[in-house]
Design a protein around this motif. Structure first.
Motif, PDB file in Angstrom:
ATOM      1  N   THR A  70       0.859  -1.186   0.000  1.00  0.00           N
ATOM      2  CA  THR A  70       0.000   0.000   0.000  1.00  0.00           C
ATOM      3  C   THR A  70       0.900   1.242   0.000  1.00  0.00           C
ATOM      4  N   PHE A  71       0.290   2.417   0.071  1.00  0.00           N
ATOM      5  CA  PHE A  71       1.087   3.647   0.043  1.00  0.00           C
ATOM      6  C   PHE A  71       1.207   4.327   1.405  1.00  0.00           C
ATOM      7  N   THR A  72       0.330   4.008   2.348  1.00  0.00           N
ATOM      8  CA  THR A  72       0.417   4.650   3.665  1.00  0.00           C
ATOM      9  C   THR A  72       0.358   3.595   4.759  1.00  0.00           C
ATOM     10  N   ASN A  73       0.956   3.921   5.902  1.00  0.00           N
ATOM     11  CA  ASN A  73       0.894   3.022   7.057  1.00  0.00           C
ATOM     12  C   ASN A  73      -0.549   2.773   7.476  1.00  0.00           C
ATOM     13  N   LYS A  74      -1.353   3.838   7.332  1.00  0.00           N
ATOM     14  CA  LYS A  74      -2.749   3.734   7.746  1.00  0.00           C
ATOM     15  C   LYS A  74      -3.495   2.715   6.880  1.00  0.00           C
ATOM     16  N   ARG A  93       1.428 -11.764  10.490  1.00  0.00           N
ATOM     17  CA  ARG A  93       2.775 -12.201  10.119  1.00  0.00           C
ATOM     18  C   ARG A  93       3.051 -12.049   8.626  1.00  0.00           C
ATOM     19  N   MET A  94       2.031 -11.666   7.885  1.00  0.00           N
ATOM     20  CA  MET A  94       2.200 -11.518   6.436  1.00  0.00           C
ATOM     21  C   MET A  94       2.894 -10.206   6.085  1.00  0.00           C
ATOM     22  N   TRP A  95       3.441 -10.152   4.888  1.00  0.00           N
ATOM     23  CA  TRP A  95       4.049  -8.912   4.395  1.00  0.00           C
ATOM     24  C   TRP A  95       2.934  -8.024   3.838  1.00  0.00           C
ATOM     25  N   VAL A  96       2.315  -7.269   4.710  1.00  0.00           N
ATOM     26  CA  VAL A  96       1.320  -6.263   4.306  1.00  0.00           C
ATOM     27  C   VAL A  96       1.877  -4.927   4.762  1.00  0.00           C
ATOM     28  N   SER A  97       2.399  -4.153   3.854  1.00  0.00           N
ATOM     29  CA  SER A  97       3.111  -2.939   4.262  1.00  0.00           C
ATOM     30  C   SER A  97       3.188  -1.938   3.127  1.00  0.00           C
ATOM     31  N   THR A  98       3.754  -0.772   3.423  1.00  0.00           N
ATOM     32  CA  THR A  98       4.000   0.225   2.381  1.00  0.00           C
ATOM     33  C   THR A  98       5.208  -0.214   1.544  1.00  0.00           C
ATOM     34  N   PHE A  99       5.359   0.410   0.386  1.00  0.00           N
ATOM     35  CA  PHE A  99       6.548   0.181  -0.436  1.00  0.00           C
ATOM     36  C   PHE A  99       7.816   0.355   0.408  1.00  0.00           C
ATOM     37  N   HIS A 100       7.867   1.473   1.132  1.00  0.00           N
ATOM     38  CA  HIS A 100       9.092   1.815   1.849  1.00  0.00           C
ATOM     39  C   HIS A 100       9.375   0.845   2.997  1.00  0.00           C
TER      40      HIS A 100
END
Length: 894
Positions: A70-74, A93-100
């Protein structure tokens, strides 16, 4: 294959039973590449999370094989929360995060392959500007001519386009070697060479400090995947399903990163399944490097790609969607999409034309107060949106004067406050002693007698010996000619940092303990507590809040570390400041339209709907920028759920001048039947129309105008002009003893009186009164004689007010507010003065040739009949394609 025991397996019916047909199709699609064209409010997050659950439950995939970006932490937190409800605790535990955030994880694990130690620092904007200032000082660069912010913007462009510093240096300044001392740029006017040199030196110093900036997180991950085949193979084998949200906002570097992770171009042909979700109509971040072609060309970039459009909107009324559809339909080259809803027609859009920005703001404040009192609308359900941050000032003043609670999003962020930056700098220096920027920041914070001279001594030794700044402090006894007092202070600083590093290294000490130790032992807290400055009391509270944030991080993060805490602070975005959905902040929200992306409110006020404000003046003669502004309007309109307001000001202060503003063309593009105008024309516009047409009978001062024509129902000369009694926004501006507009001065907020006569006299000022704080004095009345008249009896000559002697403000969109004079007053007008040139759009056709005073010869490629505001689009060859407001353009038909 045995499934993860923490995974809740869902049936297909559970996952798609309550979805509409296109949503269900998108969730169940099986194939290597899928584009979900998700219109605003069409339930894209629901579709994305259901698709992940479907892949796990019905496709037999392991949670570790999925990467959701996604693009934001929110947005990442919301997606993780929804997934937890769907598939259980495995979602955490999955990789669900922002690009950065995803790139930080990759670089922490494998960055050594490209020279990055796992404890690298992440520099924020302030750190980067500080580093550029240090480089500029060493290279003798004029920071007034080349500001650190401008240099960083250029470096960011290079990185977003994956342009390597070595290539730029080879092209522009092949004689420069990063790190060399005593270099002076030969021709400081050669901007490209200067940027290339600073870029190279900037990257050299980042590497020496074991640090990266925000753009590096993407670019260096791409570098890693390209440089090390083993690392690339590991992640391509790991991530078999990659899902990217808000794909229209990706820049070139992010586009390449997705392809590298997916193995699209890998020789073994093993490619991950890619799902991207986005809406080309909401691509509004070109200024950050976002490339709309990434989503427009998806089907060409990924062979055998499938596109599924989501057009049913679950957020807004049909009236709001009809307005959004009508506006965005004017953009060319877009995939056809028409939002619709089952929620019903809803209330009409409310429009209001104010005399100036202060009256616009006061009317909005009054409407917010009414909605809250009469309709029970919560303050947190209302948002005011604007094109540029500068517009917030008058809005804030009006809300303060009306006693309404509000929050401003996009102001000084918590982590950008000076005291917080100081504390974070200590923490960064503890984690990474090679971080010169932060180490030098805290050397004399709080003041300990280590000023510029002491810093220069240490920096000189560090540079001469090619060691970090702190490394030179550790070798203090080897530095010659250090004054005794300075040496003692440096030893004290060295001992302080050694003690703090030892404290942080103890596993028993959590991040909140380390924050407390830093605040205590450094003296930061004591200095502020002793201060008599009342502002320092709030700074103490901010430092207390930092410790609370660290404690919260510990509660939410197993095995929390100081480095992990610093990572979360570095990756905070503006939108993360906003309350969560359903949380009542008790405040009206003010924000720019760019910040509003992804949010929604029951009531939205879109302000500043004027040519030159929104769309921005930059877009008026650039077709691609205008298309982006129109997408921004589409985003703004579709933030509203139940009620949408559109407002504009007839006069707005810009650069100290009061400028007459024409209505935004986006208002023209909304079908007239959708807008209920509470005030269609501002008083000044009606006044001008009256002057141009004559005021009629001598016995009727206003030519038959009714009381409502000035928005307040009163008359000139002793009673209120405008509506000050309704809006009451503060200081008053008086016309002949009466209040005018919203009770605030024209344009700038300073108090001014319009009680004396505005006469004639060959273009010379009839009075020294001013519009706003910086505009010049203007005469009112006829230009070549006629009696001097005062506001309070008659208006002088009916030759009027408006365009004759105004000077152009550089764009076709605004005019300085000055009177039109007849006769001799025009003799001295500035060249390029704006006036109606009398051209008619009916006389122009596609293919016609014209000549323009600035752009030269051109060919008409499009005409738009908008009545008085008709526009023609002209191709001027090398000067580009320009959109021109016909009545104002300095052109001649050939």
């Amino acid at each position: 294959m045995q499934q993860d025991p923490d995974l809740i397996v869902r049936s297909a019916d559970e996952l798609v039973g309550d979805l509409n047909p296109p949503q269900a199709e998108a969730v169940q699609y099986r194939g290597p590449a899928l584009l979900i064209g998700a219109g605003a409010g069409s339930g894209k997050t629901r579709v994305l999370t259901r698709r992940i659950a479907y892949i796990l439950s019905q496709g037999g995939a392991w949670p570790s094989q999925i990467l959701a970006i996604t693009f934001t932490n929110k947005a990442a937190a919301e997606m993780r929360e929804r997934l937890s409800a769907l598939i259980g605790p495995v979602a955490q535990r999955m990789w669900v995060s922002t690009f950065h955030s995803a790139c930080v994880r990759i670089l922490r694990r494998d960055g050594k392959a490209i020279g990055l130690d796992s404890g690298f620092s992440i520099y924020d904007t302030a750190d980067c500007e500080r580093l550029v200032k240090l480089i500029a000082a060493d290279l003798n660069i004029d920071v007034k001519r080349y500001t650190p912010r401008a240099i960083l913007s250029r470096i960011s462009d290079y990185k977003n386009n994956l342009e390597d510093w070595r290539t730029k240096l080879r092209e522009q300044a092949p004689d420069y070697r990063p790190g060399q001392r005593g270099y002076r740029i030969g021709n400081p006017g050669n901007a490209e060479a200067l940027y290339a040199i600073v870029y190279a030196e900037y990257q050299h110093r980042l590497a020496a400090a074991n640090a990266v900036d925000f753009d590096d997180l993407i670019g260096r991950t791409v570098e890693l995947l390209r440089a090390d085949p083993n690392v690339a193979a590991y992640y391509r084998h790991k991530f078999r399903f990659i899902l990217v949200d808000e794909y229209q906002d990706t820049n070139h570097a992010q586009y390449v990163l997705v392809r590298e992770l997916a193995g699209v171009d890998s020789p073994d042909g093993q490619q991950a399944w890619i799902t991207v979700v986005g809406d080309s109509d909401q691509s509004i971040y070109a200024f950050r490097g976002a490339d709309i072609r990434n989503i427009q060309d998806f089907e060409q970039d990924f062979p055998n790609a499938k596109t599924i459009m989501l057009e049913q909107n679950y957020r807004s009324t049909q009236t709001i969607l009809d307005a959004a559809n009508a506006v965005i339909a004017n953009n060319e080259g877009r995939k056809p999409k028409k939002l619709w809803t089952a929620l019903g027609k809803g209330a009409p859009i409310t429009g209001y034309a104010a005399d100036n920005a202060q009256q616009e703001a006061a009317w909005i404040a009054g409407e917010i107060a009414r909605l809250h009192a009469e309709e029970g609308t919560a303050y947190s359900d209302m948002a005011i949106m604007y094109r540029a941050n500068a517009q917030s000032r008058s809005l804030e003043e009006a809300l303060i004067n009306a006693g309404l609670p509000y929050q401003l999003v996009g102001g000084t962020r918590f982590y950008e406050r000076r005291e917080i930056k100081d504390a974070i700098a200590y923490l960064q220096a503890i984690v990474n002693s090679a971080d010169d920027v932060n180490m030098r920041r805290i050397l004399n914070v709080p003041k300990r007698g280590l000023g510029a001279r002491a810093e220069a001594i240490v920096a000189g030794y560090a540079e001469a010996n090619a060691i970090p700044f702190y490394g030179a402090i550790e070798r203090l006894d080897q530095i010659g000619d250090v004054p005794t007092r300075t040496a003692n202070q440096l030893r004290g600083f060295r001992d302080l940092m050694a003690g703090l590093r030892a404290f942080a290294a103890d596993p028993a000490n959590k991040p909140s303990d380390i924050v407390a130790e830093v605040l205590s032992k450094s003296g930061l807290l004591d200095e502020m507590k002793r201060s008599e400055d009342p502002q320092d009391a709030s700074r103490v509270e901010n430092l207390s809040q930092l410790q609370s944030v660290a404690a919260e991080f510990e509660q939410n993060t197993p095995d929390a570390t100081l480095a992990g805490f610093l990572e979360t602070t570095a990756l905070v975005a503006d939108s993360d400041q906003l309350p969560s959905e359903g949380e009542d902040s008790g405040k009206v929200t003010l924000m720019t339209l760019h910040t509003a992306k992804g949010l929604e409110y029951p009531v939205v006020f879109l302000t500043g709907m004027e040519q030159g404000t929104f769309p921005h003046s930059r877009a008026m003669e650039d077709a691609s920028e205008l298309a982006e502004e129109r997408r921004l309007a589409y985003v703004g309109i579709t933030r509203a759920k139940r009620r949408l307001y559109v407002t504009r000001a007839a006069v707005r202060a810009q650069w100290g001048q009061a400028n007459e503003m024409m209505p935004s063309q986006f208002l023209d593009e909304i079908p007239d039947g959708l807008i209920d105008w509470k005030r269609r024309e501002a008083g000044v516009e009606r006044m001008r129309a009256g002057w141009q047409g004559g005021f009629g009978d001598d016995d009727d001062e206003f030519g038959g105008w009714g009381d409502d024509d000035f928005g307040g129902g009163t008359t000139f000369g002793g009673s209120a002009y405008g509506s000050s009694s309704s809006y009451g926004s503060g200081s008053r501006s008086s016309f002949g003893g009466s209040s005018y507009g919203s009770g605030s001065s024209y344009g700038s907020g300073s108090r001014s009186s319009y009680g004396s006569s505005y006469g004639s006299g060959s273009g010379s000022p009839g009075s020294s009164r001013r519009f706003g704080s910086g505009s010049s004095s203007r005469s009112y009345g006829s230009g070549s004689g006629g009696g001097s008249r005062s506001y309070g009896s008659r208006y002088g000559s009916s030759s009027g007010y408006g365009s004759g002697s105004s000077s152009r403000s550089g764009k076709v969109t605004t005019r300085r507010v000055t009177p039109k004079s007849s006769g001799s007053s025009t003799g001295g007008q500035a060249s390029g003065a704006v006036k109606d040139n009398g051209l008619n759009v009916a006389d122009f056709a596609v293919g016609d040739r014209i000549t323009h005073d600035t752009y030269g010869l051109g060919k008409v490629v499009e005409t738009q009949d908008k009545g008085r505001n008709s526009v023609i689009t002209v191709d001027f060859g090398s000067a580009g394609v320009k959109r021109l407001m016909l009545r104002l353009a300095p052109i001649e038909k050939l």
